[in-house]
Structures are given as C-alpha cells and as structure tokens.
Design an enzyme around this catalytic site. Structure first.
Site, short mmCIF file in Angstrom:
data_model
loop_
_atom_site.label_atom_id
_atom_site.label_comp_id
_atom_site.label_asym_id
_atom_site.label_seq_id
_atom_site.Cartn_x
_atom_site.Cartn_y
_atom_site.Cartn_z
N THR A 16 9.86 -13.51 -4.59
CA THR A 16 9.36 -14.49 -5.56
C THR A 16 10.33 -14.78 -6.69
O THR A 16 10.43 -15.91 -7.16
CB THR A 16 8.04 -13.95 -6.17
OG1 THR A 16 7.16 -13.67 -5.10
CG2 THR A 16 7.40 -14.94 -7.09
N THR A 92 8.55 -7.83 -4.32
CA THR A 92 7.92 -6.60 -4.80
C THR A 92 7.16 -5.86 -3.70
O THR A 92 6.96 -4.65 -3.80
CB THR A 92 6.93 -6.91 -5.94
OG1 THR A 92 5.98 -7.87 -5.47
CG2 THR A 92 7.65 -7.43 -7.16
N ASP A 93 6.72 -6.59 -2.67
CA ASP A 93 5.81 -5.98 -1.69
C ASP A 93 6.35 -4.70 -1.08
O ASP A 93 5.61 -3.73 -0.90
CB ASP A 93 5.46 -6.99 -0.58
CG ASP A 93 4.58 -8.12 -1.11
OD1 ASP A 93 4.04 -7.97 -2.22
OD2 ASP A 93 4.42 -9.13 -0.39
N THR A 279 -0.16 13.20 0.51
CA THR A 279 -1.51 12.80 0.13
C THR A 279 -1.62 11.28 0.06
O THR A 279 -0.67 10.60 -0.35
CB THR A 279 -1.95 13.40 -1.22
OG1 THR A 279 -3.23 12.85 -1.57
CG2 THR A 279 -0.96 13.13 -2.34
N GLN A 280 -2.78 10.77 0.45
CA GLN A 280 -2.99 9.32 0.32
C GLN A 280 -3.47 8.96 -1.09
O GLN A 280 -3.66 7.78 -1.40
CB GLN A 280 -3.93 8.78 1.40
CG GLN A 280 -5.25 9.49 1.51
CD GLN A 280 -6.06 8.98 2.70
OE1 GLN A 280 -7.01 8.24 2.50
NE2 GLN A 280 -5.71 9.36 3.90
N CYS A 281 -3.64 9.97 -1.96
CA CYS A 281 -3.95 9.67 -3.37
C CYS A 281 -2.71 9.09 -4.03
O CYS A 281 -1.59 9.47 -3.69
CB CYS A 281 -4.33 10.93 -4.13
SG CYS A 281 -5.88 11.64 -3.59
N1 ASP Z 1 5.80 -11.62 -0.86
C1 ASP Z 1 6.79 -11.46 -1.89
C2 ASP Z 1 7.81 -10.45 -1.40
O1 ASP Z 1 7.58 -9.28 -1.48
C3 ASP Z 1 6.17 -11.04 -3.16
C4 ASP Z 1 7.17 -10.82 -4.26
O2 ASP Z 1 8.28 -11.29 -4.22
O3 ASP Z 1 6.82 -10.18 -5.23
O4 ASP Z 1 8.85 -10.85 -0.91
#
Ligand code: ASP
Length: 343
Positions: A16, A92-93, A279-281
C-alpha cells in the site's frame, strides 16, 4: 549528494505504501517509486543521502515468498559496503514474516535494516505512510561513534521501532498495526526520537556479512483447534517429504492429550523431523510440563519455542533446515536465541 552524511538505500518491494488513489476511478494503483521525492519533498530535508531501488513489478505482500526474500537480501548484500542503512518497504500483511526471515538470512549484520510500510497509501490525505517512511529513514540514518545505532533488523511503524523478529501484525484497521508483546520496543518517536538503549542489539562479532539463501520448503504450521480431526492431522504429518513442523498450541504450550495425537507426533519425531511448540497466544511463552496437557509433548522430545512468534519460528526452522542442521543438534540450536528472537 550531501557530504559526510549517511547513505541510505530505500528498497521498495510493493504494498500500500507505494500506491496512490486514482481520483477518477477511486482505485489504488502503484506509482513510480523512483520518484518518491516528488511525492514527499520533505525527504530532501533529511540529513542523509537517499537512493531508491524498486522491484520492477511491485508485489502485494501476500505474494511474498523465498524468491523475493532472496531478491531483497541480494540488494542489501550488493550494496552493503557503501550503504550505511537500509529501509525496506513491503506490504504490512506479511511484513513480520519477511522481516523475521531477513534477520536469519543476514548473518553478522552490523548495519540498520529497517522495515516499514503503511495502512493507507502515500497519496491519501490521512496517510500514515509519510511519518512511517520519514522516521524509518531517520532511524536507519542514526549513527553513534560513526556507525549505525541499530545493528539488526528493525520494524518501524506508527511511532514505534521494534525488533522485527519479535513482531506480529495485529490490526488490519488501526494505524498501530504491529505489536511486539514479548520484547520491549527499541525506540519511540515523539517530539524526539528516543532509543531504548538497553534493548538494542549491541553485539558485533566483527565478522563479515554472510547472506543465507537456502530455505527448506517442506515445513508446515499446524494450528491446534478444538475438534481438530485425527484424519487431517495424520494426513498432514504423514506427508512423505515433510521436514519440519511448527505446532501452534494453546496457552502455555498445551495440546490434546489423546493417544492418537501423541502417537502421530511421536511417529514424526521417529522420522527425525523436528517439531516446535509455539503458543497461538499473541503474548507469553510456552512452558512445557507446566500443565498435564504438555507433559507428554516434553517427554517425547518436542522442541520448546518459548516466547518466539509463529512468524519467527517459521523463519528459524526454514533457516536451520536450509543450513543442514543435523536432527540431533536441532533442539539445542532452536532453543537458543540466535538473533534475539526468543528470551
Ligand atoms: N495487502 C497489502 C500488502 O500487504 C496491505 C499493505 O500494504 O499494508 O501488500
């Protein structure tokens, strides 16, 4: 070019942050990142030289994979001698996965490699991209005694600098998209940019950078959930090419006690395939043997992932298998912190 200031390389992979809104169609589209300084003229005011390099086809981070990890690492490797700090922009993903992997790939790293991105595109009125990018560059350009202050892989997002391999993405909505629940932040940006000296990596073994580019691809993250079926678990664990398992357990490392479940894990270990208990926590640590529901895991030889994140555990198991770690050494290697990824 300014003289006597740090040289920073900005690596744009996609996501993004490098997008603008087409106000006619309302759709997000990538812009030519090499022209970032036109979008953010403030970059010219920073006390450093900024060069940019961009993937020719920027990707959504959902498409991130070992091929691209290697591409990023090779860009860093190629320019490592002359560049003082690197800023890597990704979506970010999967940023925590990529940045965790990078911390293992870049052995003997002694310069800043700072990941950042944004929740809103750079061209959006309310964007978080500008602050994230400008401060990430400032972090990468901060020097102490003539060398980079940060000598590890960091992740800067929404006023906080984290050790990258301690982070997870926790929100698809808030600007504060990342957390590092088991390790304090390395710095905070307010009126001043303040570093948390006691938590920053200070070790520098003086050795040259080694870039590790081999990963094992036959690993799986197996997440426990109530009612998980025997057939499915056995199907996954009986995969003939399986090389490693990250077992996401409940709470402090607890898993079903049913005989079929323990037996199928035992069978995996008998094939010399490491199984890591994480852990999944979102926060806290695996304490094998603390509850009855984890005693058997400990007894059969499951490896303790302690307070490592799933993202980092995946990176570490792929890396350790990639450098041909022997099964008999795997437990000791994994249970020791290599890049500050576990306590
Ligand atoms: N779907 C985007 C990505 O991870 C979201 C982002 O950029 O934050 O590439």
């Amino acid at each position: 070019m300014k003289n006597n200031v740090p040289d920073i390389l900005l690596i744009y992979t996609g996501g993004t942050i490098g997008m603008v809104k087409d106000y006619k169609t309302n759709a997000l589209k990538a812009f030519n990142f090499e022209r970032i300084k036109e979008k953010i003229p403030e970059l010219n005011l920073l006390d450093c030289n900024i060069e940019t390099v961009s993937f020719s086809n920027p990707i959504d981070s959902s498409d991130m994979c070992p091929e691209y990890w290697i591409k990023i690492a090779e860009i860093i490797e190629e320019r490592y001698k002359e560049i003082d700090g690197f800023v890597v922009l990704t979506g970010t993903d999967t940023m925590s996965y990529t940045a965790s992997v990078m911390s293992f790939m870049l052995e003997n790293l002694s310069k800043p490699v700072i990941f950042t991105g944004s929740q809103l595109p750079i061209g959006d009125l309310r964007t978080d991209a500008k602050e994230n990018l400008i401060t990430a560059i400032q972090v990468a350009a901060t020097q102490e005694n003539g060398v980079g202050k940060i000598r590890e892989v960091g992740l800067y997002f929404e006023y906080k600098l984290y050790r990258a391999n301690r982070t997870s993405k926790v929100s698809a909505e808030q600007f504060e998209a990342f957390e590092s629940p088991n390790y304090p932040h390395l710095g905070i940006s307010g009126v001043h940019l303040i570093f948390n000296d006691q938590w920053i990596n200070k070790a520098d073994n003086g050795k040259n950078l080694v870039v590790r580019k081999k990963f094992d691809s036959n690993v799986v993250i197996l997440k426990m959930f109530p009612g998980i079926s025997q057939e499915i678990v056995e199907y996954i664990l009986n995969f003939p090419e399986l090389d490693g398992v990250v077992l996401e357990t409940y709470g402090a490392g607890n898993a079903p006690t049913a005989a079929w479940f323990i037996n199928s894990l035992k069978a995996v270990l008998e094939r010399n395939i490491p199984v890591i208990n994480v852990t999944q926590c979102i926060g806290g640590s695996v304490l094998m043997g603390h509850y009855e529901s984890s005693i058997q895991l400990k007894q059969i030889g499951i490896i303790n992932g302690k307070d490592i994140t799933t993202e980092s555990a995946l990176a570490k198991i792929k890396y350790l298998l990639g450098i041909d770690t022997l099964y008999k050494d795997f437990k000791i290697e994994f249970e020791n912190s290599m890049r500050g990824e576990m306590s």
